[in-house]
Motif scaffolding. Structure first.
Motif, PDB file in Angstrom:
ATOM      1  N   VAL A  24     -31.942  30.455  -3.324  1.00  0.00           N
ATOM      2  CA  VAL A  24     -32.620  29.622  -4.307  1.00  0.00           C
ATOM      3  C   VAL A  24     -32.819  30.459  -5.560  1.00  0.00           C
ATOM      4  CG1 VAL A  24     -34.755  28.405  -4.876  1.00  0.00           C
ATOM      5  CG2 VAL A  24     -33.724  28.129  -2.611  1.00  0.00           C
ATOM      6  N   VAL A  25     -32.412  29.912  -6.703  1.00  0.00           N
ATOM      7  CA  VAL A  25     -32.479  30.616  -7.982  1.00  0.00           C
ATOM      8  C   VAL A  25     -33.295  29.770  -8.952  1.00  0.00           C
ATOM      9  CG1 VAL A  25     -31.161  31.573  -9.900  1.00  0.00           C
ATOM     10  CG2 VAL A  25     -30.245  31.715  -7.574  1.00  0.00           C
ATOM     11  N   LEU A  26     -34.376  30.346  -9.470  1.00  0.00           N
ATOM     12  CA  LEU A  26     -35.231  29.665 -10.436  1.00  0.00           C
ATOM     13  C   LEU A  26     -35.057  30.338 -11.796  1.00  0.00           C
ATOM     14  CD1 LEU A  26     -38.517  29.145  -8.356  1.00  0.00           C
ATOM     15  CD2 LEU A  26     -36.417  27.770  -8.400  1.00  0.00           C
ATOM     16  N   VAL A  27     -34.579  29.577 -12.771  1.00  0.00           N
ATOM     17  CA  VAL A  27     -34.188  30.111 -14.077  1.00  0.00           C
ATOM     18  C   VAL A  27     -35.219  29.732 -15.127  1.00  0.00           C
ATOM     19  CG1 VAL A  27     -32.377  30.153 -15.837  1.00  0.00           C
ATOM     20  CG2 VAL A  27     -31.764  29.883 -13.416  1.00  0.00           C
ATOM     21  N   ASP A  28     -35.678  30.725 -15.899  1.00  0.00           N
ATOM     22  CA  ASP A  28     -36.527  30.458 -17.066  1.00  0.00           C
ATOM     23  C   ASP A  28     -35.620  30.105 -18.238  1.00  0.00           C
ATOM     24  OD1 ASP A  28     -38.765  31.287 -15.603  1.00  0.00           O
ATOM     25  OD2 ASP A  28     -38.555  33.366 -16.261  1.00  0.00           O
ATOM     26  N   LEU A  29     -35.762  28.894 -18.776  1.00  0.00           N
ATOM     27  CA  LEU A  29     -34.960  28.542 -19.935  1.00  0.00           C
ATOM     28  C   LEU A  29     -35.230  29.507 -21.086  1.00  0.00           C
ATOM     29  CD1 LEU A  29     -35.152  24.637 -20.107  1.00  0.00           C
ATOM     30  CD2 LEU A  29     -33.397  26.066 -19.052  1.00  0.00           C
ATOM     31  N   ALA A  30     -34.268  29.640 -21.969  1.00  0.00           N
ATOM     32  CA  ALA A  30     -34.408  30.533 -23.119  1.00  0.00           C
ATOM     33  C   ALA A  30     -35.697  30.228 -23.876  1.00  0.00           C
ATOM     34  CB  ALA A  30     -33.210  30.384 -24.051  1.00  0.00           C
ATOM     35  N   GLY A  31     -36.401  31.294 -24.244  1.00  0.00           N
ATOM     36  CA  GLY A  31     -37.635  31.143 -25.011  1.00  0.00           C
ATOM     37  C   GLY A  31     -38.869  30.923 -24.169  1.00  0.00           C
ATOM     38  N   THR A  32     -38.721  30.845 -22.838  1.00  0.00           N
ATOM     39  CA  THR A  32     -39.875  30.603 -21.974  1.00  0.00           C
ATOM     40  C   THR A  32     -40.040  31.748 -20.983  1.00  0.00           C
ATOM     41  OG1 THR A  32     -38.700  29.420 -20.186  1.00  0.00           O
ATOM     42  CG2 THR A  32     -39.373  28.133 -22.118  1.00  0.00           C
ATOM     43  N   ASP A  33     -41.279  31.942 -20.548  1.00  0.00           N
ATOM     44  CA  ASP A  33     -41.622  32.915 -19.513  1.00  0.00           C
ATOM     45  C   ASP A  33     -41.003  34.276 -19.814  1.00  0.00           C
ATOM     46  OD1 ASP A  33     -42.940  33.774 -17.285  1.00  0.00           O
ATOM     47  OD2 ASP A  33     -41.628  32.801 -15.834  1.00  0.00           O
ATOM     48  N   ARG A  34     -40.051  34.749 -18.985  1.00  0.00           N
ATOM     49  CA  ARG A  34     -39.517  36.107 -19.142  1.00  0.00           C
ATOM     50  C   ARG A  34     -38.124  36.121 -19.776  1.00  0.00           C
ATOM     51  NH1 ARG A  34     -40.269  39.761 -13.978  1.00  0.00           N
ATOM     52  NH2 ARG A  34     -38.885  38.229 -12.991  1.00  0.00           N
ATOM     53  N   SER A  35     -37.733  35.036 -20.429  1.00  0.00           N
ATOM     54  CA  SER A  35     -36.409  34.957 -21.052  1.00  0.00           C
ATOM     55  C   SER A  35     -36.479  35.197 -22.552  1.00  0.00           C
ATOM     56  CB  SER A  35     -35.773  33.585 -20.800  1.00  0.00           C
ATOM     57  OG  SER A  35     -35.408  33.425 -19.453  1.00  0.00           O
ATOM     58  N   ASP A  36     -35.369  35.706 -23.116  1.00  0.00           N
ATOM     59  CA  ASP A  36     -35.231  35.851 -24.558  1.00  0.00           C
ATOM     60  C   ASP A  36     -34.904  34.489 -25.182  1.00  0.00           C
ATOM     61  OD1 ASP A  36     -35.437  38.594 -24.105  1.00  0.00           O
ATOM     62  OD2 ASP A  36     -33.261  38.877 -24.061  1.00  0.00           O
ATOM     63  N   ASP A  94     -32.238  37.973 -33.577  1.00  0.00           N
ATOM     64  CA  ASP A  94     -32.654  39.367 -33.669  1.00  0.00           C
ATOM     65  C   ASP A  94     -31.474  40.321 -33.614  1.00  0.00           C
ATOM     66  OD1 ASP A  94     -31.886  39.137 -31.041  1.00  0.00           O
ATOM     67  OD2 ASP A  94     -33.750  39.927 -30.193  1.00  0.00           O
ATOM     68  N   GLY A  95     -30.250  39.771 -33.684  1.00  0.00           N
ATOM     69  CA  GLY A  95     -29.061  40.604 -33.669  1.00  0.00           C
ATOM     70  C   GLY A  95     -28.586  40.984 -32.290  1.00  0.00           C
ATOM     71  N   LYS A  96     -29.279  40.531 -31.236  1.00  0.00           N
ATOM     72  CA  LYS A  96     -28.885  40.817 -29.857  1.00  0.00           C
ATOM     73  C   LYS A  96     -28.728  39.501 -29.102  1.00  0.00           C
ATOM     74  CE  LYS A  96     -32.597  43.199 -29.293  1.00  0.00           C
ATOM     75  NZ  LYS A  96     -33.678  44.014 -28.684  1.00  0.00           N
ATOM     76  N   THR A  97     -27.765  39.462 -28.192  1.00  0.00           N
ATOM     77  CA  THR A  97     -27.589  38.227 -27.418  1.00  0.00           C
ATOM     78  C   THR A  97     -28.763  38.044 -26.464  1.00  0.00           C
ATOM     79  OG1 THR A  97     -26.226  39.438 -25.830  1.00  0.00           O
ATOM     80  CG2 THR A  97     -25.084  38.206 -27.555  1.00  0.00           C
ATOM     81  N   ASP A  98     -29.137  36.801 -26.271  1.00  0.00           N
ATOM     82  CA  ASP A  98     -30.295  36.457 -25.446  1.00  0.00           C
ATOM     83  C   ASP A  98     -29.964  36.588 -23.966  1.00  0.00           C
ATOM     84  OD1 ASP A  98     -31.593  35.750 -27.821  1.00  0.00           O
ATOM     85  OD2 ASP A  98     -30.907  33.660 -27.671  1.00  0.00           O
ATOM     86  N   ARG A  99     -30.927  37.095 -23.220  1.00  0.00           N
ATOM     87  CA  ARG A  99     -30.825  37.150 -21.768  1.00  0.00           C
ATOM     88  C   ARG A  99     -31.881  36.222 -21.166  1.00  0.00           C
ATOM     89  NH1 ARG A  99     -30.302  43.707 -20.533  1.00  0.00           N
ATOM     90  NH2 ARG A  99     -28.466  44.087 -21.882  1.00  0.00           N
ATOM     91  N   VAL A 100     -31.471  35.476 -20.149  1.00  0.00           N
ATOM     92  CA  VAL A 100     -32.418  34.591 -19.471  1.00  0.00           C
ATOM     93  C   VAL A 100     -32.705  35.126 -18.077  1.00  0.00           C
ATOM     94  CG1 VAL A 100     -31.804  32.518 -20.778  1.00  0.00           C
ATOM     95  CG2 VAL A 100     -30.561  33.058 -18.686  1.00  0.00           C
ATOM     96  N   ALA A 101     -33.974  34.992 -17.688  1.00  0.00           N
ATOM     97  CA  ALA A 101     -34.421  35.512 -16.399  1.00  0.00           C
ATOM     98  C   ALA A 101     -34.097  34.529 -15.284  1.00  0.00           C
ATOM     99  CB  ALA A 101     -35.915  35.782 -16.437  1.00  0.00           C
ATOM    100  N   ALA A 102     -33.577  35.063 -14.191  1.00  0.00           N
ATOM    101  CA  ALA A 102     -33.304  34.267 -12.991  1.00  0.00           C
ATOM    102  C   ALA A 102     -33.937  34.977 -11.805  1.00  0.00           C
ATOM    103  CB  ALA A 102     -31.807  34.103 -12.782  1.00  0.00           C
ATOM    104  N   ASP A 103     -34.905  34.331 -11.179  1.00  0.00           N
ATOM    105  CA  ASP A 103     -35.541  34.878  -9.981  1.00  0.00           C
ATOM    106  C   ASP A 103     -34.828  34.316  -8.760  1.00  0.00           C
ATOM    107  OD1 ASP A 103     -37.542  36.460 -11.245  1.00  0.00           O
ATOM    108  OD2 ASP A 103     -38.579  34.612 -11.766  1.00  0.00           O
ATOM    109  N   ILE A 104     -34.468  35.213  -7.854  1.00  0.00           N
ATOM    110  CA  ILE A 104     -33.578  34.869  -6.741  1.00  0.00           C
ATOM    111  C   ILE A 104     -34.264  35.192  -5.427  1.00  0.00           C
ATOM    112  CG2 ILE A 104     -31.341  35.381  -5.657  1.00  0.00           C
ATOM    113  CD1 ILE A 104     -30.492  36.435  -8.510  1.00  0.00           C
ATOM    114  N   ILE A 105     -34.142  34.292  -4.471  1.00  0.00           N
ATOM    115  CA  ILE A 105     -34.517  34.575  -3.090  1.00  0.00           C
ATOM    116  C   ILE A 105     -33.358  34.125  -2.211  1.00  0.00           C
ATOM    117  CG2 ILE A 105     -35.857  32.406  -3.010  1.00  0.00           C
ATOM    118  CD1 ILE A 105     -37.607  33.768  -0.846  1.00  0.00           C
TER     119      ILE A 105
END
Length: 652
Positions: A128-140, A57-68
């Motif tokens: 603890v950091v839970l990462v959504d892989l690219a293309g899943t959940d809240r990640s680009d 889409d012309g923009k670099t992908d960002r992946v979501a990381a939820d942190i506690i």
């Protein structure tokens, strides 16, 4: 003591107390303690820039990381280590035995973190950091099933935790988020696809990744979908991607899915796409220690994956530890919970906090011998293990042969006809009977225990009657035993109605999980190692050819790694057959295969080598073939029938 001294002493306790509680002192430290508040922990989300544009889409992908992370170290200006689980399953399918998903409040702030890692480790001073892989959940981005997108999704977060990448406070905004609270030490953990990503990230050699805990992970995606050219599943990685993608990704990732289809043809050939997803080939880059946990009866992520990964790590001097259970695709939290959490705690304390607790000096291997009964070994494969050549001998009755110590010159031919309706359970139940669909090579009754530790091979010179043929080779323990019921849907465990708690809870995130127990069954024979291949892929290059009927081909079938003791009084069998129903996809033809015994043999990983085999065979009762007639078919327990049809459900 003066008033000043009392005040100074009190002040030192306030300043140093939490540090001592987390790191301690002494030659064998008790390790981190639950002194931080879980309820008051800092919960936040960031989006890390991966530098990729998978969705084009012309923009670099960002992946979501939820942190506690604990608030007390943050308030004191102390940095903390990170336990990270990168997964595609946080919204589509869930994690753990209870299929937990992430939850958020109305403002999008994280509330519920799947699994117990946060509940148990945050009070002990970990983030603890839970990462959504690219293309899943809240990640680009787009899911590429083990490729650059998957691996970079997680690696970018480690880079951010070490000050080498940029993160933002929102998915599309420009306000950056800093990770000054992180000390840069990261341990990755996860089961199945999550553990696979940990393997792949470790194979990049990224700085800051100190350890990984690989639970039933893949080391080569080719070996998830194929066994030496024979398809293990009907679908391909493009179908798996479509099952875990977010709704947004599904609308703009068709190009990536097409690339997956093109790069992973269903003919079983090795391609550059498989090379890109082959992590054990890059084991020389691994800097992290590795803790492997694997079910030896895992018919989902089959055990070739852990075996070749383990061997490559050993060859490169990687610090490692292993647990091998009798289960299928099951997390140790659900078959040995208390010991697992305690060992995991020690492991992370040592490799992420530097605690001198001696975990690295404990026995390297824990192995489940019978349900809930474990043994240990200082190294694995077991000391004294040697690849031992075993001869395949004809007995005079077609379909029934014997195993001999060594490989003396032999002659004769055995033959069978592929019957795709039968599976390894059928073959094992009929090991002593002459049937048209397999050839059994058995020992006499063993005079002493015979242990196999690791992976083996079976070399066959086979002549087909058709242009395509699949081969199966399985090792069978012939004798009564009580084993975990790994072919049932829960793969060797029963989920109970009671709960036990592992850490602290809040109203939005409970630390209490349903207890489990071993699900067992009594059997008369146990298949404990398997190998499959497409004869057209006999060349190690894994580029298949159409077979010439009547022409002999020599192929070496790799037997999956295991650790099994065939006890005295039992017999060992090697069964060679065609399609293993439910575990490999049948070829387009049903050939009759002739096996030239003069050019066929097995190499088995025997503890004690040839002397141990000769001793076990001494005084054996010879062949045990009570009948040479073909019996009625034995109903199959259907090992693959218990596996979910959805790839995403299967691989979680």
């Amino acid at each position: 003591m003066s008033v000043v001294a009392v005040v100074l002493t009190a002040l030192m306790f306030v300043l140093l107390g939490p540090v001592a509680a987390h790191a301690g002192a002494g030659p064998r430290d008790t390790g981190s303690q639950p002194v931080d508040s879980y309820a008051n922990a800092i919960r936040q989300s960031v989006w890390v820039d991966t530098g990729l544009d998978g969705d084009r889409d012309g923009k670099t992908d960002r992946v979501a990381a939820d942190i506690i992370r604990p608030s007390e170290p943050a308030a004191a200006g102390r940095q903390v280590p990170v336990i990270m689980d990168a997964s595609p399953y946080y919204s589509c399918c869930g994690r753990g035995n209870e299929s937990q998903v992430k939850t958020y409040d109305q403002s999008g702030n994280p509330v519920g973190f799947p699994l117990y890692y946060d509940n148990y480790f945050v009070p002990r001073g970990y983030a603890v950091v839970l990462v959504d892989l690219a293309g899943t959940d809240r990640s680009d981005g787009c899911v590429d099933v083990g490729g650059a997108s998957d691996i970079t999704s997680a690696k970018a977060v480690i880079d951010w935790l070490n000050g080498r990448a940029t993160a933002y406070t929102t998915r599309t905004g420009s306000t950056t988020a800093q990770a000054g609270w992180s000390n840069g030490s990261v341990g990755m953990i996860g089961k199945s696809w999550d553990g696979t990503v940990a393997n792949g990230v470790a194979a990049t050699g990224v700085e800051g990744l100190k350890t990984i805990v690989d639970i039933s992970g893949i080391s080569s995606w080719y070996d998830y979908y194929f066994a030496q050219g024979a398809a293990l599943y009907d679908g391909g990685p493009d179908e798996l991607a479509s099952e875990v993608e977010s709704s947004g990704a599904q609308s703009h990732c068709s190009a990536e899915e097409q690339a997956l289809r093109d790069g992973a043809p269903r003919n079983g050939d090795w391609t550059s796409a498989w090379q890109d997803r082959d992590y054990y080939a890059n084991a020389s880059k691994v800097k992290a220690s590795v803790f492997v946990a694997q079910g030896m009866q895992d018919l989902n992520v089959r055990t070739k994956n852990f075996g070749q990964w383990w061997n490559a790590l050993a060859a490169n001097g990687v610090q490692r530890k292993i647990w091998l259970s009798q289960t299928g695709h099951v997390d140790p939290f659900d078959y040995r919970r208390s010991d697992w959490v305690d060992t995991l705690h020690q492991w992370f304390d040592h490799y992420l906090m530097g605690v001198d607790n001696g975990v690295q000096s404990q026995p390297m291997a824990d192995i489940e011998r019978t349900p809930d009964h474990w043994s240990t070994d200082p190294v694995w494969p077991a000391p004294g293990t040697a690849a031992t050549q075993v001869g395949l001998k004809a007995s005079g009755t077609n379909g029934l042969g014997s195993l001999s110590a060594g490989a003396p010159p032999a002659s004769g031919t055995e033959r069978y006809t592929d019957n795709p309706a039968q599976d390894e359970d059928d073959w094992a139940a009929q090991a002593d009977q002459a049937t048209a669909s397999k050839v059994s090579f058995t020992t006499g009754t063993l005079a002493s225990d015979l242990r196999l530790s690791g992976g083996g091979t079976v070399t066959l010179t086979a002549t087909p009657t058709t242009t395509s043929a699949h081969l199966s080779a399985v090792l069978v323990d012939l004798g009564p035993a009580t084993i975990r019921n790994y072919e049932d849907g829960a793969e060797g465990i029963t989920t109970l109605n009671t709960r036990s708690c592992w850490g602290d809870s809040t109203s939005g995130d409970s630390a209490c999980y349903l207890d489990t127990a071993a699900d067992t069954e009594n059997v008369q024979q146990t298949v404990f190692s398997r190998g499959w291949a497409d004869l057209g892929h006999y060349d190690p290059s894994l580029h298949g050819v159409s077979l010439t009927p009547g022409k002999p081909y020599t192929i070496t079938i790799q037997l999956a790694s295991t650790d099994h003791v065939v006890p005295a009084g039992h017999r060992l069998a090697l069964i060679v057959a065609g399609t293993d129903n439910g575990l490999i996809v049948a070829p387009s033809t049903k050939p009759t295969i002739s096996v030239d015994l003069s050019r066929s043999s097995a190499d088995l990983p025997l503890v004690g080598g040839l002397p141990a085999l000769a001793h076990a065979l001494r005084g054996g009762s010879g062949h045990h073939h009570p009948t040479a007639t073909t019996p009625a078919a034995t109903p199959s327990r259907g090992p693959a029938a218990a596996l979910p049809t959805s790839q995403a459900a299967r691989l979680r």
